[in-house]
Design a protein around this motif. Structure first.
Motif, PDB file in Angstrom:
ATOM      1  N   VAL A   1     -15.702  -2.073   8.202  1.00  0.00           N
ATOM      2  CA  VAL A   1     -16.660  -0.728   9.044  1.00  0.00           C
ATOM      3  C   VAL A   1     -14.998   0.119   9.749  1.00  0.00           C
ATOM      4  CG1 VAL A   1     -16.845  -0.674  11.623  1.00  0.00           C
ATOM      5  CG2 VAL A   1     -18.199  -2.631   9.864  1.00  0.00           C
ATOM      6  N   VAL A   2     -14.295  -0.691   9.237  1.00  0.00           N
ATOM      7  CA  VAL A   2     -12.573   0.344  10.058  1.00  0.00           C
ATOM      8  C   VAL A   2     -12.308   1.175   8.502  1.00  0.00           C
ATOM      9  CG1 VAL A   2     -10.514   0.035  10.482  1.00  0.00           C
ATOM     10  CG2 VAL A   2     -11.777  -1.381  11.611  1.00  0.00           C
ATOM     11  N   MET A   3     -12.378   0.399   7.691  1.00  0.00           N
ATOM     12  CA  MET A   3     -11.887   1.618   6.556  1.00  0.00           C
ATOM     13  C   MET A   3     -13.106   2.593   5.949  1.00  0.00           C
ATOM     14  SD  MET A   3     -12.503   0.073   2.489  1.00  0.00           S
ATOM     15  CE  MET A   3     -13.987  -0.146   2.795  1.00  0.00           C
ATOM     16  N   THR A   4     -14.169   2.537   6.364  1.00  0.00           N
ATOM     17  CA  THR A   4     -15.125   3.236   5.626  1.00  0.00           C
ATOM     18  C   THR A   4     -15.330   4.302   6.951  1.00  0.00           C
ATOM     19  OG1 THR A   4     -16.491   1.942   4.969  1.00  0.00           O
ATOM     20  CG2 THR A   4     -18.115   3.916   5.502  1.00  0.00           C
ATOM     21  N   TRP A   5     -15.054   3.656   8.579  1.00  0.00           N
ATOM     22  CA  TRP A   5     -15.213   5.222   9.327  1.00  0.00           C
ATOM     23  C   TRP A   5     -13.300   5.782   9.202  1.00  0.00           C
ATOM     24  CZ3 TRP A   5     -10.952   4.981  12.966  1.00  0.00           C
ATOM     25  CH2 TRP A   5     -10.825   5.819  14.954  1.00  0.00           C
TER      26      TRP A   5
ATOM     27  N   MET B   1      -6.871  -0.100  -2.500  1.00  0.00           N
ATOM     28  CA  MET B   1      -5.693  -0.206  -2.096  1.00  0.00           C
ATOM     29  C   MET B   1      -5.651  -1.465  -1.227  1.00  0.00           C
ATOM     30  SD  MET B   1      -3.446   2.271   0.014  1.00  0.00           S
ATOM     31  CE  MET B   1      -4.676   2.420   1.762  1.00  0.00           C
ATOM     32  N   LEU B   2      -6.725  -1.101  -0.172  1.00  0.00           N
ATOM     33  CA  LEU B   2      -6.648  -2.827   0.649  1.00  0.00           C
ATOM     34  C   LEU B   2      -6.823  -4.211  -0.794  1.00  0.00           C
ATOM     35  CD1 LEU B   2      -8.881  -1.826   3.598  1.00  0.00           C
ATOM     36  CD2 LEU B   2      -6.285  -1.896   2.973  1.00  0.00           C
ATOM     37  N   ALA B   3      -7.811  -3.718  -2.146  1.00  0.00           N
ATOM     38  CA  ALA B   3      -8.171  -5.463  -2.306  1.00  0.00           C
ATOM     39  C   ALA B   3      -6.889  -5.873  -2.971  1.00  0.00           C
ATOM     40  CB  ALA B   3      -9.248  -4.629  -2.910  1.00  0.00           C
ATOM     41  N   VAL B   4      -5.817  -4.578  -3.486  1.00  0.00           N
ATOM     42  CA  VAL B   4      -4.909  -4.810  -3.751  1.00  0.00           C
ATOM     43  C   VAL B   4      -3.937  -5.814  -2.947  1.00  0.00           C
ATOM     44  CG1 VAL B   4      -2.885  -4.367  -5.657  1.00  0.00           C
ATOM     45  CG2 VAL B   4      -5.330  -3.583  -5.578  1.00  0.00           C
TER      46      VAL B   4
ATOM     47  N   LYS C   1      -7.882   3.910 -11.010  1.00  0.00           N
ATOM     48  CA  LYS C   1      -8.219   5.600 -11.333  1.00  0.00           C
ATOM     49  C   LYS C   1     -10.178   5.368 -11.718  1.00  0.00           C
ATOM     50  CE  LYS C   1      -4.922   7.724 -13.824  1.00  0.00           C
ATOM     51  NZ  LYS C   1      -4.338   7.765 -14.904  1.00  0.00           N
ATOM     52  N   THR C   2     -10.273   4.149 -11.587  1.00  0.00           N
ATOM     53  CA  THR C   2     -11.590   3.901 -11.541  1.00  0.00           C
ATOM     54  C   THR C   2     -11.870   3.211  -9.753  1.00  0.00           C
ATOM     55  OG1 THR C   2     -11.304   3.168 -13.631  1.00  0.00           O
ATOM     56  CG2 THR C   2     -13.971   2.554 -12.347  1.00  0.00           C
ATOM     57  N   PRO C   3     -12.619   4.449  -8.801  1.00  0.00           N
ATOM     58  CA  PRO C   3     -12.945   3.472  -7.418  1.00  0.00           C
ATOM     59  C   PRO C   3     -14.129   2.504  -7.305  1.00  0.00           C
ATOM     60  CG  PRO C   3     -13.171   6.263  -7.479  1.00  0.00           C
ATOM     61  CD  PRO C   3     -12.557   5.307  -8.755  1.00  0.00           C
ATOM     62  N   TRP C   4     -13.785   2.107  -6.478  1.00  0.00           N
ATOM     63  CA  TRP C   4     -14.654   1.013  -6.615  1.00  0.00           C
ATOM     64  C   TRP C   4     -14.423  -0.354  -6.794  1.00  0.00           C
ATOM     65  CZ3 TRP C   4     -16.202  -0.054  -2.108  1.00  0.00           C
ATOM     66  CH2 TRP C   4     -16.524   1.007  -1.152  1.00  0.00           C
ATOM     67  N   ALA C   5     -13.705  -0.542  -8.857  1.00  0.00           N
ATOM     68  CA  ALA C   5     -13.794  -1.655  -9.407  1.00  0.00           C
ATOM     69  C   ALA C   5     -13.044  -2.435  -9.052  1.00  0.00           C
ATOM     70  CB  ALA C   5     -12.933  -1.263 -11.085  1.00  0.00           C
ATOM     71  N   LEU C   6     -11.638  -2.100  -8.692  1.00  0.00           N
ATOM     72  CA  LEU C   6     -11.206  -2.873  -8.034  1.00  0.00           C
ATOM     73  C   LEU C   6     -11.672  -4.337  -6.797  1.00  0.00           C
ATOM     74  CD1 LEU C   6      -7.689  -0.910  -8.625  1.00  0.00           C
ATOM     75  CD2 LEU C   6      -7.949  -3.045  -9.220  1.00  0.00           C
ATOM     76  N   THR C   7     -11.971  -3.627  -5.785  1.00  0.00           N
ATOM     77  CA  THR C   7     -12.896  -3.349  -4.583  1.00  0.00           C
ATOM     78  C   THR C   7     -14.330  -4.875  -5.422  1.00  0.00           C
ATOM     79  OG1 THR C   7     -12.626  -2.180  -3.581  1.00  0.00           O
ATOM     80  CG2 THR C   7     -14.613  -3.630  -3.238  1.00  0.00           C
ATOM     81  N   GLY C   8     -14.780  -4.393  -6.077  1.00  0.00           N
ATOM     82  CA  GLY C   8     -15.850  -5.876  -6.778  1.00  0.00           C
ATOM     83  C   GLY C   8     -14.963  -6.677  -6.616  1.00  0.00           C
TER      84      GLY C   8
ATOM     85  N   ALA D   1       1.031  -1.477  -0.005  1.00  0.00           N
ATOM     86  CA  ALA D   1       0.150   0.516   0.203  1.00  0.00           C
ATOM     87  C   ALA D   1       0.857   0.701  -0.053  1.00  0.00           C
ATOM     88  CB  ALA D   1      -0.658  -0.010   1.030  1.00  0.00           C
ATOM     89  N   ALA D   2       1.956   1.038   1.132  1.00  0.00           N
ATOM     90  CA  ALA D   2       2.919   2.351   0.525  1.00  0.00           C
ATOM     91  C   ALA D   2       3.398   2.641  -0.253  1.00  0.00           C
ATOM     92  CB  ALA D   2       3.448   2.120   1.392  1.00  0.00           C
ATOM     93  N   ALA D   3       3.873   1.520  -1.034  1.00  0.00           N
ATOM     94  CA  ALA D   3       4.857   1.503  -2.361  1.00  0.00           C
ATOM     95  C   ALA D   3       4.020   2.376  -3.386  1.00  0.00           C
ATOM     96  CB  ALA D   3       5.067  -0.049  -3.121  1.00  0.00           C
ATOM     97  N   MET D   4       2.488   2.000  -3.863  1.00  0.00           N
ATOM     98  CA  MET D   4       0.997   1.929  -4.802  1.00  0.00           C
ATOM     99  C   MET D   4       0.848   4.169  -4.183  1.00  0.00           C
ATOM    100  SD  MET D   4      -1.109  -1.148  -5.205  1.00  0.00           S
ATOM    101  CE  MET D   4      -1.097  -1.398  -3.086  1.00  0.00           C
TER     102      MET D   4
END
Length: 294
Positions: A120-124, A139-142, A221-228, A44-47
């Motif tokens: 829950v933690v991520m949203t908050w 970021m977390l998904a990757v 650059k497309t938020p939520w796509a990697l999460t899905g 995550a830090a590298a990204m």
């Protein structure tokens, strides 16, 4: 003659130290969490240090904010994973033995529970720092698959969560009376190494696909796509492996030897499949919505 692989002689404990009447042991299972979190943290830090990956070349948080985030994230993983295991898999046992809920060193963590805790933690935290929730989730998904892979390898070392009896040449002869309790099998019982199937699919394959989409295809650059893609990919992999995995003991009876929790005629769904099917639907829905929105 049975073609199978003997279980490797690996102790679940890396080392142990006795201090008086107390024994401290570092287990591979705990080490998998530690190393998996560290790898995900550095990824995550590298990204975050590559603004060109992100929409408008603006990462969702700074490296310092990532350090603070990790503290809360670890708490969400542990509490969510443990409570998920207690509620989804053995609620009756822990209702009778509530003090054992806190004994996480005995094992027993649920990915689905940990996933909810992280959500829950991520949203908050994202709202707290004014970050785009979808970008933080991507970021977390990757960064998550390496930890999943190490955790499943640790399950294999612990000789737990093994698969159904099999005659395939890569079947593993797991130790212990429970693993060797195979009705109708008079010789040594070989089982699918379903933990390694999950390590390969949920960790290596899924992680590789997500990295390719993030770094080569610009999906940050497309938020939520990697999460899905992560949610659907994990759900598909877990649903598939459940066909080869032994169901949890509390669901297995003489009338229900495969441990189905939902019966569909001669077939059915195990608890892992029941929890994974909504992930597939939700993940695909998020992915389609994100791509159309973009």
């Amino acid at each position: 003659m049975l073609a199978a692989i003997p279980f490797p002689d690996i102790s679940p404990e890396i080392f142990s130290i006795e201090i008086g009447n107390f024994t401290f042991a570092l287990r591979w299972y705990a080490m998998s969490y530690i190393v998996g979190i560290l790898i995900g943290w550095r990824m995550a830090a590298a990204m975050l240090k590559r603004p060109v990956l992100w929409r408008a070349e603006t990462p969702p948080m700074t490296p310092d904010q990532l350090d603070d985030f990790m503290t809360w994230l670890i708490l969400g993983i542990i509490l969510g994973g443990r409570l998920g295991f207690v509620l989804f898999y053995q609620p009756a046992y822990y209702l009778q033995n509530p003090l054992e809920i806190l004994m996480i060193w005995h094992g027993g963590m649920s990915f689905h529970g940990g996933f909810l805790g992280v959500t829950v933690v991520m949203t908050w935290f994202s709202r707290r720092i004014g970050a785009t929730v979808g970008s933080v989730a991507d970021m977390l998904a990757v960064a998550t698959p390496p930890g999943i892979m190490l955790g499943r390898i640790a399950n294999f070392i612990n000789a737990e969560l093994w698969g159904l009896p099999t005659s395939v040449p890569w079947g593993v002869i797991f130790p212990g009376p429970a693993a060797q309790d195979c009705p109708g099998v008079e010789r040594l019982c070989a089982r699918h190494p379903s933990q390694l199937y999950e390590a390969g699919l949920e960790g290596l394959v899924l992680g590789g696909i997500l990295l390719w989409l993030a770094l080569a295809r610009g999906w940050f650059k497309t938020p939520w796509a990697l999460t899905g893609a992560f949610i659907a990919g994990y759900g598909i992999a877990r649903f598939f492996v459940e066909f080869f995995r032994q169901a949890d003991e509390q669901y297995i009876t003489a009338e229900n030897p495969l441990g189905y929790v939902v019966h569909l005629g001669e077939y059915g769904l195990k608890m892992g499949q029941l929890l994974s099917f909504p992930m597939i639907l939700v993940g695909l829905g998020i992915l389609i919505w994100a791509r159309r929105r973009a």
